[in-house]
Design an enzyme around this catalytic site. Sequence first.
Site, short mmCIF file in Angstrom:
data_model
loop_
_atom_site.label_atom_id
_atom_site.label_comp_id
_atom_site.label_asym_id
_atom_site.label_seq_id
_atom_site.Cartn_x
_atom_site.Cartn_y
_atom_site.Cartn_z
N SER A 133 134.88 87.62 -16.59
CA SER A 133 134.02 86.44 -16.69
C SER A 133 133.70 86.22 -18.15
O SER A 133 133.69 87.17 -18.95
CB SER A 133 132.73 86.72 -15.91
N TYR A 146 125.06 91.20 -14.57
CA TYR A 146 126.44 90.84 -14.16
C TYR A 146 127.38 90.97 -15.36
O TYR A 146 128.49 91.52 -15.24
CB TYR A 146 126.42 89.41 -13.64
N1 LIG Z 1 132.99 81.65 -9.28
C1 LIG Z 1 132.99 81.72 -10.58
O1 LIG Z 1 132.60 80.77 -11.28
C2 LIG Z 1 133.49 82.98 -11.26
C3 LIG Z 1 133.59 82.96 -12.65
C4 LIG Z 1 134.05 84.11 -13.31
C5 LIG Z 1 134.40 85.22 -12.57
N2 LIG Z 1 134.29 85.22 -11.22
C6 LIG Z 1 134.69 86.42 -10.49
O2 LIG Z 1 135.70 86.08 -9.57
C7 LIG Z 1 135.67 86.96 -8.45
C8 LIG Z 1 135.64 86.15 -7.17
O3 LIG Z 1 134.44 85.39 -7.18
P1 LIG Z 1 134.18 84.16 -6.20
O4 LIG Z 1 133.38 83.21 -6.98
O5 LIG Z 1 135.42 83.75 -5.54
O6 LIG Z 1 133.20 84.87 -5.15
P2 LIG Z 1 132.82 84.52 -3.64
O7 LIG Z 1 133.25 83.16 -3.23
O8 LIG Z 1 131.40 84.90 -3.49
O9 LIG Z 1 133.76 85.54 -2.82
C9 LIG Z 1 133.60 86.90 -2.99
C10 LIG Z 1 134.42 87.61 -1.93
O10 LIG Z 1 134.26 89.00 -2.11
C11 LIG Z 1 133.84 89.60 -0.89
N3 LIG Z 1 133.03 90.75 -1.26
C12 LIG Z 1 131.87 90.75 -1.96
N4 LIG Z 1 131.41 92.00 -2.09
C13 LIG Z 1 132.32 92.81 -1.46
C14 LIG Z 1 132.38 94.19 -1.26
N5 LIG Z 1 131.41 95.01 -1.70
N6 LIG Z 1 133.45 94.70 -0.59
C15 LIG Z 1 134.43 93.88 -0.12
N7 LIG Z 1 134.40 92.54 -0.30
C16 LIG Z 1 133.35 92.03 -0.96
C17 LIG Z 1 133.11 88.49 -0.14
O11 LIG Z 1 133.17 88.60 1.26
P3 LIG Z 1 132.11 89.45 2.12
O12 LIG Z 1 130.76 88.95 1.74
O13 LIG Z 1 132.53 89.19 3.53
O14 LIG Z 1 132.34 90.86 1.71
C18 LIG Z 1 133.98 87.30 -0.52
O15 LIG Z 1 135.11 87.24 0.31
C19 LIG Z 1 134.43 87.84 -8.65
O16 LIG Z 1 134.80 89.07 -9.21
C20 LIG Z 1 133.60 87.04 -9.64
O17 LIG Z 1 132.74 87.86 -10.38
C21 LIG Z 1 133.84 84.12 -10.54
#
Ligand SMILES: NC(=O)c1ccc[n+]([C@@H]2O[C@H](COP(=O)([O-])OP(=O)(O)OC[C@H]3O[C@@H](n4cnc5c(N)ncnc54)[C@H](OP(=O)(O)O)[C@@H]3O)[C@@H](O)[C@H]2O)c1
Length: 226
Positions: A133, A146
């Site tokens: 990130s 974070y």
């Molecule tokens: N969105 C952004 O703007 C952004 C920006 C930079 C980086 N990122 C990074 O990109 C990655 C994906 O983010 P996203 O925005 O797509 O998140 P998201 O929509 O909240 O999805 C996260 C996924 O991870 C699963 N998850 C969470 N904790 C878990 C655990 N302990 N064990 C197994 N599964 C788990 C969740 O499902 P369950 O709740 O069913 O487990 C969900 O399927 C993350 O690492 C995030 O930090 C996101």
Amino acid sequence: MTTTAIVTGAGTGFGLALTRALADRGVAVVACARDAVRLRSAVADLPGVHAVPGDVNDPAARAAVLAAAGERIDLLVHNAGELGPSPLPTLSDYPAGALRAVLETTLLAPLQLTQLALPALRAAGGTVVTLSSDAAVEAYPGWGGYGAGKAALDQFAAVLGVEEPDLAVYAFDPGDMRTAMHQRAFPGEDISDRPQPETVVPAFLRLVDERPASGRYRAADLAVPA
Ligand SMILES: NC(=O)c1ccc[n+]([C@@H]2O[C@H](COP(=O)([O-])OP(=O)(O)OC[C@H]3O[C@@H](n4cnc5c(N)ncnc54)[C@H](OP(=O)(O)O)[C@@H]3O)[C@@H](O)[C@H]2O)c1
């Protein structure tokens, strides 16, 4: 060519978008997330995708993911992330227990899953990707917990890359994406101007296809013309 992949956090957001794209390519994907019903329904129609519900912090769940992947892993994607409290607290008020939970999911689970997967990754000359990130490198108020986790994960990837020179190891910064996590980071705000996670997948695939030197890469620098 990537034939077997593990994607953590594959039930929604970027992990699901990536899992769909990998399945389209004929990759056998082991998809993991905690909400079994949501995960199974999300990947039900995707050929070659094996849902393994579980928490990456649970040793039994990590073992089940590895068992499903088999003896050769071409791609391991540490996508599951933990934002921490919402609204994001400043460090002056950050609960230590919440930071511990962020670090468990962000850093310790990827370490332990990687350790389990290393023999199969080495067998394939595989690729490990951690989701980074801009909060890992920029100082935004509220993003200290974070961001510290993601900075630590970046360093984990950097060191793994030099310790395992036959693997490709990338910290991949996707940029802002319109997901549940992003909405939790900006509660009550309209995030509809953020790009959908599907739009970031081509940059990710370019990274693993072109296999440059191990290191940290931003999706914005890998943009693929639509
Ligand atoms: N969105 C952004 O703007 C952004 C920006 C930079 C980086 N990122 C990074 O990109 C990655 C994906 O983010 P996203 O925005 O797509 O998140 P998201 O929509 O909240 O999805 C996260 C996924 O991870 C699963 N998850 C969470 N904790 C878990 C655990 N302990 N064990 C197994 N599964 C788990 C969740 O499902 P369950 O709740 O069913 O487990 C969900 O399927 C993350 O690492 C995030 O930090 C996101």
